[in-house]
Enzyme design. Structure first.
Site, PDB file in Angstrom:
ATOM      1  N   THR A 119      39.086  36.405  50.042  1.00 28.88           N
ATOM      2  CA  THR A 119      38.185  35.971  51.339  1.00 28.88           C
ATOM      3  C   THR A 119      38.968  36.587  52.738  1.00 28.88           C
ATOM      4  OG1 THR A 119      39.369  34.044  51.615  1.00 28.88           O
ATOM      5  CG2 THR A 119      37.159  33.993  50.420  1.00 28.88           C
ATOM      6  N   LEU A 130      43.810  36.140  54.758  1.00 30.09           N
ATOM      7  CA  LEU A 130      45.021  36.532  53.773  1.00 30.09           C
ATOM      8  C   LEU A 130      45.494  35.284  52.891  1.00 30.09           C
ATOM      9  CD1 LEU A 130      46.926  38.715  52.840  1.00 30.09           C
ATOM     10  CD2 LEU A 130      48.493  37.807  54.264  1.00 30.09           C
ATOM     11  N   GLN A 138      54.771  33.125  34.707  1.00 34.18           N
ATOM     12  CA  GLN A 138      53.569  32.576  34.639  1.00 34.18           C
ATOM     13  C   GLN A 138      52.369  33.467  35.300  1.00 34.18           C
ATOM     14  OE1 GLN A 138      53.115  29.582  33.024  1.00 34.18           O
ATOM     15  NE2 GLN A 138      55.441  29.901  32.590  1.00 34.18           N
ATOM     16  N   GLY A 196      53.839  46.956  39.108  1.00 42.18           N
ATOM     17  CA  GLY A 196      52.526  46.859  38.314  1.00 42.18           C
ATOM     18  C   GLY A 196      52.600  46.112  37.039  1.00 42.18           C
ATOM     19  N   ARG A 203      42.868  51.429  59.426  1.00 38.19           N
ATOM     20  CA  ARG A 203      42.745  50.671  58.177  1.00 38.19           C
ATOM     21  C   ARG A 203      41.209  50.654  57.725  1.00 38.19           C
ATOM     22  NH1 ARG A 203      46.167  46.838  56.647  1.00 38.19           N
ATOM     23  NH2 ARG A 203      47.635  46.640  58.164  1.00 38.19           N
ATOM     24  N   ARG A 249      48.496  45.873  50.952  1.00 44.46           N
ATOM     25  CA  ARG A 249      47.812  46.171  51.946  1.00 44.46           C
ATOM     26  C   ARG A 249      46.750  45.295  52.336  1.00 44.46           C
ATOM     27  NH1 ARG A 249      49.877  49.795  54.952  1.00 44.46           N
ATOM     28  NH2 ARG A 249      47.813  50.008  56.020  1.00 44.46           N
ATOM     29  N   HIS A 282      48.960  35.471  44.029  1.00 46.48           N
ATOM     30  CA  HIS A 282      50.139  35.279  45.117  1.00 46.48           C
ATOM     31  C   HIS A 282      51.240  34.473  44.213  1.00 46.48           C
ATOM     32  CE1 HIS A 282      51.803  35.081  48.698  1.00 46.48           C
ATOM     33  NE2 HIS A 282      51.852  33.943  48.590  1.00 46.48           N
ATOM     34  N   ASN A 315      42.980  37.989  43.393  1.00 45.69           N
ATOM     35  CA  ASN A 315      44.180  38.343  43.816  1.00 45.69           C
ATOM     36  C   ASN A 315      45.220  37.243  43.275  1.00 45.69           C
ATOM     37  OD1 ASN A 315      46.562  39.481  45.304  1.00 45.69           O
ATOM     38  ND2 ASN A 315      46.363  37.779  46.764  1.00 45.69           N
TER      39      ASN A 315
HETATM   40  C1  GRF Z   1      53.831  39.765  42.215  1.00 45.62           C
HETATM   41  O1  GRF Z   1      54.741  38.518  42.281  1.00 45.62           O
HETATM   42  C2  GRF Z   1      52.526  39.470  42.754  1.00 45.62           C
HETATM   43  O2  GRF Z   1      52.197  37.925  42.745  1.00 45.62           O
HETATM   44  C3  GRF Z   1      52.788  39.583  44.155  1.00 45.62           C
HETATM   45  O3  GRF Z   1      53.379  40.834  44.036  1.00 45.62           O
HETATM   46  C4  GRF Z   1      54.296  41.054  42.989  1.00 45.62           C
HETATM   47  C5  GRF Z   1      53.673  42.309  42.266  1.00 45.62           C
HETATM   48  O4  GRF Z   1      54.309  42.440  40.922  1.00 45.62           O
HETATM   49  N1  GRF Z   1      51.528  39.791  44.815  1.00 45.62           N
HETATM   50  P1  GRF Z   1      53.900  43.456  40.035  1.00 45.62           P
HETATM   51  O5  GRF Z   1      53.636  44.803  40.983  1.00 45.62           O
HETATM   52  O6  GRF Z   1      52.601  43.061  39.500  1.00 45.62           O
HETATM   53  O7  GRF Z   1      54.975  43.652  38.963  1.00 45.62           O
END
Ligand code: GRF
Length: 214
Positions: A138, A141, A170, A12, A62, A88, A106, A104
């Protein structure tokens, strides 16, 4: 005030960065985890934020999990739902329900390296720069319209952990930024699925029209 619900599955730290940013006009209404042991829940609770669990293991499908999750989210009347390390895959129905208000993050420069083991795959590919992407969600994934990205160098001798740590710094910068834009009504998804980010308002009072001379 805009209500924000943040979904996590573990540490988190991105959720924490968004909470710590204290974005004016944003209320972090709830932090919801699909895993009861998610470390981030304790941080949320200790900051007076509703910390809830919807355990995916308790649902037969799901669809059933997503329905329960949506019900829990909607009780907080969210303007924005933020996926922050939420591990998930969501059904198309869930994604459609929050179209234009589901973000989201990534840890790659999408569209490169969507999905799992991102950093390892980036290192194996020999890329010289890596980074992170905030995007609207969207159904496909890690493929939604891109809101903001940050780039970091890949250094000689990097392993997965070193690269992930550099990228994470970052992530903690750009995710609060994207949320801030949304809260300020400067970020939206257009009907044709494009990201729109508008300029900062002209002053504390917002857009002002100069007085007409004479
Ligand atoms: C982060 O690198 C995020 O980009 C990815 O999972 C990781 C989660 O880290 N989707 P955190 O739980 O926010 O510390």
């Amino acid at each position: 005030m805009k209500n924000i619900v943040i979904l996590i599955s573990g540490r988190g730290s991105n959720m924490e960065a968004i909470v710590r940013a204290q974005i004016p006009g944003a209320k972090i209404a709830a932090v919801i985890s699909n895993r009861p042991d998610a470390a981030g829940l304790a941080f949320a609770a200790s900051h007076g934020i509703a910390a809830q669990v919807v355990d995916h293991k308790a649902y037969p499908s799901r669809e059933a999990f997503d329905a329960a999750l949506a019900e829990t989210i909607d009780a907080h009347q969210p303007d924005l739902v933020v996926l922050a390390g939420f591990m998930r895959v969501l059904t198309d129905g869930f994604v459609g329900r929050y179209n234009g208000r589901l973000l989201n993050i990534h840890p790659s420069l999408l569209p490169s390296f969507p999905g799992l083991h991102t950093h390892q795959r980036a290192l194996e590919a020999g890329v010289r720069v890596a980074g992170t992407t905030v995007h609207f969600v969207t159904p496909t994934l890690d493929c939604g319209p891109i809101v903001i990205q940050a780039v970091v160098p890949v250094l000689d001798g990097d392993d997965e952990a070193a690269l992930a740590a550099r990228v994470l710094v970052q992530e903690h910068r750009i995710y609060p930024q994207a949320v801030r834009w949304f809260v300020e009504d400067r970020l939206s998804l257009t009907a044709d699925g494009k990201v729109r980010v508008t300029d900062e308002p002209a002053g504390p009072a917002g857009w002002t029209v100069p007085p007409v001379e004479g």
